[in-house]
Structures are given as structure tokens and as C-alpha cells.
Scaffold this active site. Sequence first.
Site, PDB file in Angstrom:
ATOM      1  N   MET A  28      45.383  -6.914  -6.031  1.00  0.00           N
ATOM      2  CA  MET A  28      46.772  -6.748  -5.616  1.00  0.00           C
ATOM      3  C   MET A  28      47.522  -8.085  -5.544  1.00  0.00           C
ATOM      4  O   MET A  28      46.915  -9.145  -5.493  1.00  0.00           O
ATOM      5  CB  MET A  28      46.848  -6.065  -4.248  1.00  0.00           C
ATOM      6  CG  MET A  28      46.313  -4.650  -4.229  1.00  0.00           C
ATOM      7  SD  MET A  28      46.401  -3.899  -2.581  1.00  0.00           S
ATOM      8  CE  MET A  28      48.165  -3.674  -2.379  1.00  0.00           C
ATOM      9  N   HIS A  29      48.832  -7.989  -5.534  1.00  0.00           N
ATOM     10  CA  HIS A  29      49.765  -9.062  -5.151  1.00  0.00           C
ATOM     11  C   HIS A  29      49.948 -10.193  -6.158  1.00  0.00           C
ATOM     12  O   HIS A  29      50.913 -10.941  -6.071  1.00  0.00           O
ATOM     13  CB  HIS A  29      49.348  -9.701  -3.813  1.00  0.00           C
ATOM     14  CG  HIS A  29      49.046  -8.749  -2.711  1.00  0.00           C
ATOM     15  ND1 HIS A  29      49.942  -7.806  -2.280  1.00  0.00           N
ATOM     16  CD2 HIS A  29      47.946  -8.601  -1.935  1.00  0.00           C
ATOM     17  CE1 HIS A  29      49.399  -7.119  -1.280  1.00  0.00           C
ATOM     18  NE2 HIS A  29      48.195  -7.579  -1.058  1.00  0.00           N
TER      19      HIS A  29
ATOM     20  N   ASP B 277      43.673  -2.017  -6.006  1.00  0.00           N
ATOM     21  CA  ASP B 277      42.237  -1.866  -5.780  1.00  0.00           C
ATOM     22  C   ASP B 277      41.921  -1.093  -4.511  1.00  0.00           C
ATOM     23  O   ASP B 277      41.008  -0.258  -4.498  1.00  0.00           O
ATOM     24  CB  ASP B 277      41.535  -3.224  -5.795  1.00  0.00           C
ATOM     25  CG  ASP B 277      42.151  -4.253  -4.856  1.00  0.00           C
ATOM     26  OD1 ASP B 277      43.063  -3.914  -4.076  1.00  0.00           O
ATOM     27  OD2 ASP B 277      41.718  -5.426  -4.901  1.00  0.00           O
TER      28      ASP B 277
END
Length: 498
Positions: free
Chosen positions: A81-82, A239
Amino acid sequence: MPYVIGIDLGTSAVKALLVDQNGVVAGEASRSYPLFHEHSGWSEQRPDDWVEATVEALKELASQGGVSAADIEGVSFSGQMHGLVLLNKEGEPVRNAILWNDTRTTAQCREIEATLGGKLLSVTRNPALEGFTLPKILWVREHEPEAFAQAAIFVLPKDYVRYRLTGELHMDYSDAAGTLLLDVAGKRWSDEVLAAFNLDAGFCPPLVESHGLVGTLLPQIAERTGLSPATKVFAGGADNACGAIGAGILSEGLTLCSIGTSGVILSYENDKTKDFAGKVHFFNHGKEDAFYAMGVTLAAGYSLSWFKKTFAPGESFDELLAGVGDVKPGSNGLLFTPYLVGERTPHADSTIRGSFIGIDGSHERKHFARAVMEGITFSLHESVDMFRQAGKSVDQIVSIGGGAQNPVWLQMQADIFGAEVVALENEQGPGLGAAMLAAYGCGWFASLDDCAASFVKHARSYKPNAEAAAVYGKLFRVYQQVYGATRGLNAELAAFRG
């Protein structure tokens, strides 16, 4: 028999699973890629390294005997992520990707808080933390204006890989929720947030459901991998969302406990108005129109790994933990807080450090080992406790990762969480969740829930022992006092750390 592939794009490697219509993993392949730390606190990767590694993993799966490329119907993704990937008008990265574990953006987080005020939590439903994507965008704009001037659109890691496989740019809701640019409840890019930071709506990719069909494989990718160009490609998810799907966390009352290096408590939520005041994360699920609340312990499994490396470097984990089952709950008055690298939930504190409290001459190594396991579980229980205080039901917890490998720890989780704890027969994590999204997208099942009923198999379950649960209930209230009692001490000690 038809198959799907679930691709899990992690921080250190990509792992691809070949899964048949019964949920049986017929093959797997993985490839690693480098991580770059040019400066302290920086963490970057080359986006094209992900692509090459994914192509090689797919090629290995497609070449496995007994499976025809025509039988592989769909592919979907789980992704770290991110991470920020900035693309120019030609769809090429303008710089390396800045990852979720990069911590250079503290100043930008404070800027976001000052600019948005209360809208930060009411719209994005999450606090401004260094790991999120918007702070990274602001950092690049401030410190690398030439690179930012070239950027036409941003995507997240798995979205870039999928783009290179299909030629189509999209982002799913579960990953978009971790950018601080999404109206999480409204499921749209926030005009308010974009305007507050002078970002154009076209800077954000089109949004799509995690099971949404986004294209097929480009001819050149099909040729390189050995897959059919007719292979359907589905958006996939973050995820943690895919990990929840792969563990069957798809209805109210179900919660996931994942103990890896860090630890996660993730609980299904169907009420988009539920307010946790930013104490835990609140993200869109990979299941359509669903959400999840999530708390994080930064040093969960890492705390036990540290203890083993420091005090039992030549032993296995089984040897280290031998005898902990003979120690009564509470470790004979010994308490551990797993703040070795700071903490995330409920204390977003990078300065706090761990403690052993209550040491006396009667304590042996087995008491310390059990106290570490209990402390990790208490930290995770802080999230469970907050969920319940907010009115959530936490009835059954599916435990995965290192904490699910030891029966004593599974029973300890049941006793501390006050809920039934279940292990899985064949734990495959986010990669299986990605495969399930492809299976659902291909029409194998009428819903993700039906897919989970077929793919996710429960093993042994553990129910709370009333006597142990009563001890842990009292000890947990003591544990909750340690942070406040040691915060000031650790702030002073920070000056002495190398």
C-alpha cells in the site's frame, strides 16, 4: 480444469499463486527485487523492477507441466500500500517509487493536518502518517519540482504493474483509501482535498472495484509470459484487504489477527459511518461496498525475533518457546511492551521504546519468552478493545502468520482477545485473496462469500479459558498504563541513543 493467478506484490519480492477452481494452490513462483535507502529514512524501489519480476514469475507458472495457458482464465493483484509512482504523459515513471515505509514526510504530514483540520478524519477517515501517499506527493512537489512538473498522474505499486501488463490505468478503492485523497465513505476522489493542495482531478486515476475487469494481457506480455492474450485481468486490492479476503474476513463479527514482523488486527465493517476518531485505520475493503478497521503493532513478530537473536541465537523458535506452556498466564508478574521501534496503534509514537516491567530473581528465560508473546498480544488487543468500545462485535478471529504456528500462542490469543481464535488449513495470505478476486471476477462464484466458502478452510479453533481470560483482563489494564508511565522517560532517553 480452469485456473486463476493471484499476484502479491510485496516490499521485497513478488509472489504468484496458480489456483484451481477448488481453491487448491497448483503452483507458485516468486522473484525478489532491490530496495534502495539513499538517505536515512528513505525507502525506494524501481517500478520497472516490479514489472520484470512479475513477468518472470508468470512465465514460470505458465511453463509448469499439466497446465495449459488457455486454462488460466484470469489474473488479479495484491499490492504493498501507499507507495507513490509518478508517471509522465507517456506513462513512464519520472523517479523511483517512494514506499510505504519511507519516513521523510513528517513536515508534509503536519502541513496536511494544518490545512485540512477536521476534514482530514471526516473525509479520508485516517490520520496523516508518513507512510501515506499524499505526504509523498507534497514532498516531491517541494523538493523535486522538476520531477513533479513532469508528472501527469500517480498510481500505486500494483497499479503500475497492472498498467504495464494491460496498457490500462486504474486504481481500486481499497488501495485508494490509503492515499489520503479518497472520500472513503463516498467512494470518490475528494474534491475538497484535491483543491486544498492544488491538485487536478486528472492527477488521480479512474477508480474501479477490486473484482472489476480492467483489460486483458498485452500481446507482448502474453508472448513473454506464455499466457494467452485473452487472459482477463482484474484490478485487485491493497495487501491488507486481500489478506482479509484470503482469510475469509467478509462479514460482520469476523476479525483477522496477522502476526508477521509487524502485527495487524483487521475487522470487517459494513457501516461506513462508524467513527474511530483516527485511532485505527478505516479503509475500503476489497469486497464491494464494505470496509475494514485496522490497528497496527509495529514490532509484533519482530519483538520475538529480537528476543531470540539476542538471548538464544543458536536455537530454533521451537527450542526458544519450549516450556512457555508451563508458565501460568501473567508470566509470574512479568510484563513486556513491544515498542522496540515505536508504536502505531493506539499510540502513533516514534520515540516510545519497549519495557520489561516487574523483573525479579525468580524469573527464568521461559518467563521472559512468554511475557514477550503476551505483550505482543496485549498490543494487538488494544485495537480489539477499541473496536468493541466503538460498538463492533468481535466474535471470531482468524489468526495467521507467526502467531498461528504455536498452539500455546493461539490459546493465549483466545484468552486475551476474549473470542474464538481459528487457524487456517492452508494459509496463503494476500496472494490467495488476489486469486479469489480473479475467481469471482471470472464468474466462478456468485459472490466473494461463496468463493471463501470453497477456498478458505478452517483448521483447529481455540476458545477462551475463563480462568486465564480473567487474569488477562486484569493484566491488560496494567499493560495499558505502561505507555503513559514510560513516555516521558523514553523521550529523555532518546538523546542517549546512537
